[in-house]
Design an enzyme around this catalytic site. Sequence first.
Site, mmCIF file in Angstrom:
data_model
loop_
_atom_site.group_PDB
_atom_site.id
_atom_site.type_symbol
_atom_site.label_atom_id
_atom_site.label_comp_id
_atom_site.label_asym_id
_atom_site.label_seq_id
_atom_site.Cartn_x
_atom_site.Cartn_y
_atom_site.Cartn_z
ATOM 1 N N HIS A 97 -2.134 1.426 7.315
ATOM 2 C CA HIS A 97 -2.525 1.454 5.906
ATOM 3 C C HIS A 97 -2.288 2.843 5.311
ATOM 4 O O HIS A 97 -2.537 3.858 5.964
ATOM 5 C CB HIS A 97 -4.007 1.082 5.801
ATOM 6 C CG HIS A 97 -4.533 1.016 4.403
ATOM 7 N ND1 HIS A 97 -3.955 0.246 3.418
ATOM 8 C CD2 HIS A 97 -5.599 1.640 3.820
ATOM 9 C CE1 HIS A 97 -4.638 0.394 2.289
ATOM 10 N NE2 HIS A 97 -5.625 1.232 2.509
ATOM 11 N N CYS A 142 0.816 -1.223 0.000
ATOM 12 C CA CYS A 142 0.000 0.000 0.000
ATOM 13 C C CYS A 142 0.846 1.269 0.000
ATOM 14 O O CYS A 142 0.401 2.311 -0.491
ATOM 15 C CB CYS A 142 -0.991 0.011 1.151
ATOM 16 S SG CYS A 142 -0.256 -0.102 2.792
#
Length: 313
Positions: free
Chosen positions: A161, A85
Amino acid sequence: MAVNGQWCLIESDPGVFSELIREFGCKGLQVEELWSLDEEAFTQLKPIFGLIFLFKWKGEADIEGKVLFGDTDVFFAKQVINNACATQAIISVLLNIENPEIQLGETLKQFKEFTKSFDPTLKGMSLTNADRLREVHNSFARQAMFEFDSKAAEKDDDVYHFIAFVPHKGRVYELDGLKPGPIDHGSVGDDWVAVIRSILQKRIESASSSEITFNLMAVVGDKKEELQKQLNSIPDDDNNQAKIAEIKAKIAMEDEKRENYKTENIRRKHNYIPLIMEMLKILSEKGMLMPLTMKAKEKLESKKKKVPTATLR
């Protein structure tokens, strides 16, 4: 370390992300860390081409804005593998920049052209299997004595994230590879960042009771290039000496910062395991290893008892 086909965890750091951009072949950009959501902090960094936001993922949350499905002008890729990510967020910013002065480089131009007709899932799979992008990302893999099979995060594991925010054709989008599509946060005027500042402020405030730490970085123009252009445009006469000295001082500061980033990244990539093993061996021989281990455990337990607050790191 990352094994073939896998992506490693990398640190949320402007020096790391700036090197990622350069190694991808992109020119005219760098990454700066933001320590505040105050308007002044953003103003000092303009032009801002995108924002990268790191947060502790707590599962699916309600979506603010409108999720776009099907074909869109916005480059958006689904995240289909763990740990990718960070690079996915930076790629999402780079491939949505519309400024002709920014040079993407052959690697990113070819990737963008190759995937332009793909749906988000296929774009994500293509990104995951892009050898050069994965190679650059994994150059920041931490050295480890043993390789362990990757596993899904468990309930009590901290999972962080990265997502991106970008302006595109008069609107501002949130690009989160775990969502079904880009999220449209509406039209913007000259200051798209103001819209995102408000959104981030609400998210941080709503999460403060959950003891979450955040990190925010901005993808901005190459500061040294901008300063050099300013310097070249000023006549070198007595009336401008103070201004020239000021710009040269800023260029020197930028050079020093980049040199520090370079040194830090070398240290990140260096294999310290042989040194560590030798130190542990010496401590063990002197009977100091176990006392130090117990002391470290006590410090760790003490830290766990402290209650953190929600901040921009």
